[in-house]
Design an enzyme around this catalytic site. Structure first.
Site, PDB file in Angstrom:
ATOM      1  N   GLU A  39      44.814  42.201  38.787  1.00 28.09           N
ATOM      2  CA  GLU A  39      45.192  43.143  37.729  1.00 28.09           C
ATOM      3  C   GLU A  39      46.413  43.941  38.169  1.00 28.09           C
ATOM      4  O   GLU A  39      46.462  44.473  39.266  1.00 28.09           O
ATOM      5  CB  GLU A  39      44.015  44.081  37.455  1.00 28.09           C
ATOM      6  CG  GLU A  39      44.282  45.119  36.377  1.00 28.09           C
ATOM      7  CD  GLU A  39      43.118  46.080  36.191  1.00 28.09           C
ATOM      8  OE1 GLU A  39      43.065  46.747  35.148  1.00 28.09           O
ATOM      9  OE2 GLU A  39      42.256  46.166  37.101  1.00 28.09           O
ATOM     10  N   LYS A 105      43.385  44.164  27.552  1.00 25.25           N
ATOM     11  CA  LYS A 105      42.101  44.645  28.055  1.00 25.25           C
ATOM     12  C   LYS A 105      41.356  45.455  26.998  1.00 25.25           C
ATOM     13  O   LYS A 105      41.869  46.445  26.475  1.00 25.25           O
ATOM     14  CB  LYS A 105      42.341  45.484  29.307  1.00 25.25           C
ATOM     15  CG  LYS A 105      41.070  45.976  30.001  1.00 25.25           C
ATOM     16  CD  LYS A 105      41.439  46.773  31.244  1.00 25.25           C
ATOM     17  CE  LYS A 105      40.215  47.267  31.994  1.00 25.25           C
ATOM     18  NZ  LYS A 105      40.600  48.060  33.194  1.00 25.25           N
ATOM     19  N   CYS A 139      39.047  43.281  34.784  1.00 23.84           N
ATOM     20  CA  CYS A 139      38.360  44.292  35.576  1.00 23.84           C
ATOM     21  C   CYS A 139      37.093  44.848  34.914  1.00 23.84           C
ATOM     22  O   CYS A 139      36.047  44.220  34.935  1.00 23.84           O
ATOM     23  CB  CYS A 139      39.342  45.410  35.928  1.00 23.84           C
ATOM     24  SG  CYS A 139      38.880  46.374  37.396  1.00 23.84           S
TER      25      CYS A 139
END
Length: 253
Positions: A39, A105, A139
């Protein structure tokens, strides 16, 4: 298909030096069809809306060059402007032919203030590359199993992360859980090093559809390659049809 994971430290304040280091680590891995980075692999966590456009353009060009050079797809995330005063944590999947696809995300880490600087993604994204279906995740998405639930629509889930050492037990527990419940290969790539008060110790993994580690590394920098077998996976899914027995539901974004 061969997938490489590249685990590295991000050199604070130097995108160019970090990318140069990444190139060396990618060379250390066996030749692969897909290279997965972490990331915000070139910058670390970004909150500056002004510098993000310059950095993202430069990093995308590097990814395009690497994809062409290695005749492989390159995967990783970076900060992009959302056009409304905030940022997007955007995960790119770039093919050797120069096709650029992305996922923003969805789940923002409010505990760390990510929601103050970033806008959440609006779509669940699956990429078909060389006959393999990849679900893209970033994540904190790992903590939300409904969003990544396989409806027989993907084969591999890819998680790129900056997951700190203080909570690494959750990372190491949830990755194989996602593999077992979805009968999917899981590719999890985390960073190493330090960023302010946070320490990162890697623990990147490639896990098979039974939850067994194929590649499991510590905190060292490097590149590792594993081969996945989609035919075996599909035969197992047909033999043990847990996905067909799962509950129906609808995700409201």
């Amino acid at each position: 298909m061969r997938i490489a994971i590249i685990q590295h430290n991000i050199l604070s304040g130097s995108v160019e030096a970090t990318l140069d280091r990444l190139s060396v680590l990618m060379n250390s891995a066996e030749s692969s069809d897909v290279y997965v980075l972490s990331e915000m692999f070139a910058t670390g966590f970004v909150v500056d809306n002004v510098s993000a456009p310059y950095h993202s353009h430069f990093i995308r060009q590097w990814m395009l060059q690497q994809a062409k050079l290695r005749n492989a797809a390159i995967v990783g995330s970076m900060a992009e402007n959302d056009g409304n005063g905030k940022l997007l944590n955007r995960m790119y999947f770039i093919t050797p032919e120069g096709e650029v696809q992305h996922y923003d995300k969805r789940h923002l880490f409010s505990f760390g203030g990510e929601d103050e600087h970033y806008s959440p993604g609006k779509e669940r994204v699956i990429i078909n590359f060389e006959g393999v279906r990849f679900l893209l995740q970033v994540c904190y998405d790992l903590r939300f199993p409904v969003f990544s639930r396989c409806r027989n629509d993907y084969d591999v889930a890819v998680y790129v992360a900056a997951w700190p050492e203080a909570r690494i037990s959750a990372w190491s527990t949830l990755l194989p859980a996602r593999a077992v419940e979805n009968q999917a290969y899981i590719v999890g790539v985390n960073r190493t090093g330090e960023d302010g008060s946070l320490k990162y110790n890697g623990c990147s993994e490639i896990i098979d559809y039974l939850g067994r580690p194929i590649v499991c590394v510590g905190s060292e920098e490097g590149g590792w390659t594993a081969e996945i077998d989609i035919d075996k996976q599909q035969k197992f899914r047909a033999k043990f049809p847990a996905l067909a027995d799962s509950d129906n539901f609808h995700i409201i974004l």
